[in-house]
Design a protein around this motif. Sequence first.
Motif, short mmCIF file in Angstrom:
data_model
loop_
_atom_site.label_atom_id
_atom_site.label_comp_id
_atom_site.label_asym_id
_atom_site.label_seq_id
_atom_site.Cartn_x
_atom_site.Cartn_y
_atom_site.Cartn_z
N UNK A 55 0.82 -1.21 0.00
CA UNK A 55 0.00 0.00 0.00
C UNK A 55 0.85 1.25 0.00
N UNK A 56 1.86 1.28 0.84
CA UNK A 56 2.74 2.45 0.93
C UNK A 56 3.53 2.64 -0.36
N UNK A 57 4.09 1.56 -0.86
CA UNK A 57 4.89 1.64 -2.09
C UNK A 57 4.07 2.13 -3.28
N UNK A 58 2.90 1.55 -3.47
CA UNK A 58 2.09 1.96 -4.61
C UNK A 58 1.54 3.37 -4.45
N UNK A 59 1.23 3.76 -3.23
CA UNK A 59 0.73 5.11 -2.99
C UNK A 59 1.79 6.15 -3.32
N UNK A 60 3.00 5.92 -2.87
CA UNK A 60 4.09 6.88 -3.13
C UNK A 60 4.37 6.97 -4.62
N UNK A 61 4.46 5.82 -5.29
CA UNK A 61 4.73 5.81 -6.73
C UNK A 61 3.61 6.51 -7.48
N UNK A 62 2.37 6.21 -7.13
CA UNK A 62 1.22 6.84 -7.79
C UNK A 62 1.24 8.35 -7.58
N UNK A 63 1.50 8.78 -6.36
CA UNK A 63 1.54 10.20 -6.04
C UNK A 63 2.56 10.93 -6.91
N UNK A 64 3.75 10.38 -7.02
CA UNK A 64 4.80 11.03 -7.81
C UNK A 64 4.49 10.96 -9.31
#
Length: 150
Positions: A55-64
Amino acid sequence: MNSKKKESGFEKLANKITCWTGSSLAFGLAAGAVVVWIITGPIFKFSDTWQLVINTGTTIITFLMVFLIQKTQNKDSKAIQLKLNELIAASRKASNRMVDIEDLDEEELDTLHKFYERLSDKAEAATDIHESHSIDAADQLQDEKNKPEN
């Protein structure tokens, strides 16, 4: 204009990242990461931490990526608008009022859309698909085309 203009560091990085993330390799790596995450589920007993990692990894990547995609979209949109403006300016029968219409508000664009719907209706009624119509002269041209030949 010089197409070899020096790009800023961010511009170069953004272009490289957006090109790479659109590649088959990037998709394969992302899919592989998800598969590894799924496989490790039983090892970590499907814990909250295990779920938090993805969840954290995909959220950060999506945000950027949202910002990189928007930057690329803005640049592409501006380039397309400039190309369209050049085509309008170069075409003898095109309406120069159409240059930079992207700066109009929604209501003004809706008004133009109504004009083009009318123009489209006239073009559909024409028997020759190669006939060209200008928004400035649509009524006059249509009247001339409907006059019987002598």
